[in-house]
Scaffold this motif. Sequence first.
Motif, mmCIF file in Angstrom:
data_model
loop_
_atom_site.group_PDB
_atom_site.id
_atom_site.type_symbol
_atom_site.label_atom_id
_atom_site.label_comp_id
_atom_site.label_asym_id
_atom_site.label_seq_id
_atom_site.Cartn_x
_atom_site.Cartn_y
_atom_site.Cartn_z
ATOM 1 N N HIS A 1 39.532 26.797 -11.392
ATOM 2 C CA HIS A 1 39.449 27.337 -12.635
ATOM 3 C C HIS A 1 40.083 28.309 -13.162
ATOM 4 O O HIS A 1 40.424 28.525 -14.361
ATOM 5 C CB HIS A 1 37.710 27.662 -12.848
ATOM 6 N N GLU A 2 40.045 29.435 -12.196
ATOM 7 C CA GLU A 2 40.755 30.489 -12.485
ATOM 8 C C GLU A 2 42.221 30.359 -12.827
ATOM 9 O O GLU A 2 42.851 30.980 -13.710
ATOM 10 C CB GLU A 2 40.641 31.720 -11.556
ATOM 11 N N LEU A 3 42.883 29.725 -12.049
ATOM 12 C CA LEU A 3 44.322 29.276 -12.264
ATOM 13 C C LEU A 3 44.588 28.506 -13.632
ATOM 14 O O LEU A 3 45.387 28.875 -14.183
ATOM 15 C CB LEU A 3 44.673 28.439 -11.042
ATOM 16 N N ALA A 4 43.859 27.594 -13.789
ATOM 17 C CA ALA A 4 43.756 26.719 -15.069
ATOM 18 C C ALA A 4 43.696 27.541 -16.221
ATOM 19 O O ALA A 4 44.357 27.505 -17.193
ATOM 20 C CB ALA A 4 42.835 25.741 -14.888
ATOM 21 N N SER A 5 42.876 28.609 -16.336
ATOM 22 C CA SER A 5 42.405 29.571 -17.422
ATOM 23 C C SER A 5 43.812 30.382 -17.566
ATOM 24 O O SER A 5 44.148 30.683 -18.335
ATOM 25 C CB SER A 5 41.364 30.296 -17.071
ATOM 26 N N GLY A 6 44.201 30.900 -16.098
ATOM 27 C CA GLY A 6 45.368 31.764 -16.319
ATOM 28 C C GLY A 6 46.663 31.306 -16.967
ATOM 29 O O GLY A 6 47.347 31.625 -17.847
ATOM 30 N N LEU A 7 46.815 30.003 -16.551
ATOM 31 C CA LEU A 7 48.008 29.361 -17.218
ATOM 32 C C LEU A 7 48.012 28.766 -18.454
ATOM 33 O O LEU A 7 48.949 29.114 -19.183
ATOM 34 C CB LEU A 7 48.288 28.047 -16.350
ATOM 35 N N ASP A 8 46.649 28.583 -18.780
ATOM 36 C CA ASP A 8 46.307 28.329 -20.177
ATOM 37 C C ASP A 8 46.579 29.794 -21.076
ATOM 38 O O ASP A 8 47.135 29.797 -22.283
ATOM 39 C CB ASP A 8 44.879 28.004 -20.500
ATOM 40 N N ASP A 9 46.289 30.902 -20.509
ATOM 41 C CA ASP A 9 46.531 32.344 -21.222
ATOM 42 C C ASP A 9 48.060 32.489 -21.523
ATOM 43 O O ASP A 9 48.303 33.017 -22.444
ATOM 44 C CB ASP A 9 45.876 33.212 -20.454
ATOM 45 N N ASN B 1 45.627 35.283 -3.548
ATOM 46 C CA ASN B 1 44.384 35.317 -3.097
ATOM 47 C C ASN B 1 43.867 33.963 -2.277
ATOM 48 O O ASN B 1 43.286 33.954 -1.352
ATOM 49 C CB ASN B 1 43.204 35.833 -4.080
ATOM 50 N N ILE B 2 44.377 32.853 -2.756
ATOM 51 C CA ILE B 2 44.001 31.474 -2.297
ATOM 52 C C ILE B 2 44.785 31.451 -0.924
ATOM 53 O O ILE B 2 44.287 30.984 0.138
ATOM 54 C CB ILE B 2 44.302 30.501 -3.178
ATOM 55 N N ASN C 1 35.050 15.543 -9.491
ATOM 56 C CA ASN C 1 35.376 15.351 -8.232
ATOM 57 C C ASN C 1 34.798 16.543 -7.185
ATOM 58 O O ASN C 1 34.764 17.463 -7.517
ATOM 59 C CB ASN C 1 36.970 15.711 -7.826
ATOM 60 N N PHE C 2 34.240 15.926 -6.043
ATOM 61 C CA PHE C 2 33.322 16.806 -5.012
ATOM 62 C C PHE C 2 34.592 17.376 -4.098
ATOM 63 O O PHE C 2 34.287 18.568 -3.784
ATOM 64 C CB PHE C 2 32.463 15.913 -4.277
ATOM 65 N N ILE C 3 35.520 16.786 -3.827
ATOM 66 C CA ILE C 3 36.624 17.333 -3.094
ATOM 67 C C ILE C 3 37.616 17.909 -3.698
ATOM 68 O O ILE C 3 37.992 17.267 -4.717
ATOM 69 C CB ILE C 3 37.057 16.136 -2.208
ATOM 70 N N THR C 4 37.870 19.344 -3.531
ATOM 71 C CA THR C 4 38.853 19.942 -4.151
ATOM 72 C C THR C 4 40.029 20.467 -3.178
ATOM 73 O O THR C 4 39.611 21.068 -2.008
ATOM 74 C CB THR C 4 38.637 20.874 -5.237
ATOM 75 N N PRO C 5 41.292 20.972 -3.635
ATOM 76 C CA PRO C 5 42.297 21.445 -2.604
ATOM 77 C C PRO C 5 41.930 23.088 -2.285
ATOM 78 O O PRO C 5 42.232 23.199 -0.841
ATOM 79 C CB PRO C 5 43.596 21.352 -3.098
ATOM 80 N N PHE C 6 41.248 23.759 -2.871
ATOM 81 C CA PHE C 6 40.586 25.014 -2.836
ATOM 82 C C PHE C 6 39.342 25.113 -3.624
ATOM 83 O O PHE C 6 39.214 24.242 -4.263
ATOM 84 C CB PHE C 6 41.879 26.031 -2.814
ATOM 85 N N ASP C 7 38.932 26.382 -3.364
ATOM 86 C CA ASP C 7 37.663 26.512 -4.201
ATOM 87 C C ASP C 7 37.552 26.212 -5.528
ATOM 88 O O ASP C 7 38.648 26.407 -6.343
ATOM 89 C CB ASP C 7 36.999 28.026 -3.993
ATOM 90 N N ARG C 8 36.464 25.909 -6.124
ATOM 91 C CA ARG C 8 36.457 25.254 -7.633
ATOM 92 C C ARG C 8 36.627 26.431 -8.581
ATOM 93 O O ARG C 8 37.247 26.254 -9.426
ATOM 94 C CB ARG C 8 35.078 24.688 -7.732
ATOM 95 N N GLU C 9 36.183 27.711 -8.124
ATOM 96 C CA GLU C 9 36.399 28.866 -8.951
ATOM 97 C C GLU C 9 37.978 29.128 -9.048
ATOM 98 O O GLU C 9 38.232 29.779 -10.030
ATOM 99 C CB GLU C 9 35.458 29.957 -8.522
#
Length: 212
Positions: free
Chosen positions: A85-93, A206-207, A74-82
């Motif tokens: 990625h940070e949220l997904a990684s943090g939740l997975d941790d 930060n978001i 997806n090109f369109i995202t609700p907020f920055d791609r990074e």
Amino acid sequence: MGIGNIFQVFQPKDKIFFVLFEKVTENLVAMSNDFNQGLQDFDLNDDSMLKKMSDYEHKNDEITHEIFVELGKNFITPFDREDIHELASGLDDIADYIYSSAKYIYLYKSPQQKAYTEFSLLIQKACVEIQHAFQNMKGFKNMKQVKEACIKINSIENIADDLLSNSMAELFETHDAINIIKVSSVLNYLEIVTDKAEDVANAIENILIKYA
């Protein structure tokens, strides 16, 4: 661009990220609930709780993978791609360290400690607040509630820091070297879960700052 303008271009295909984040947080809440209950009814000879934690951790991995796949599509995202990625990684941790905590309790045959259930309750509360934060992030319409959830998560992490310090002090009073090694390792894993929850809260804040 203000928040209102950002979400005018928030198309249906873009909403997949919030759907997936909701699935992750639902999984984490269920995982933390069963972890807390499992420690309250703990039986070292019954590894059903550990198996549950493994299942939850694998499910979290699968949803996290879906998020990364969608991020690539997806090109369109609700907020920055990074940020996604940070949220997904943090939740997975968070899921990873809950599972690791359970795993080492069983591997070390660690005797039950009052601090374990105190930590698991804090973890459960932190996961609930993370879920609340994501539920209120849609459209950034309930920023106050998101901020309040993040503040609660930070407070929980501070309580966990104190719990670790006090628990370690009591542990060393036992003068049982082997037990100290086993229990301290588990306590550190448990405290890291709350650190990871705080990382997620910080990323969310930060978001909010970025798009305010």
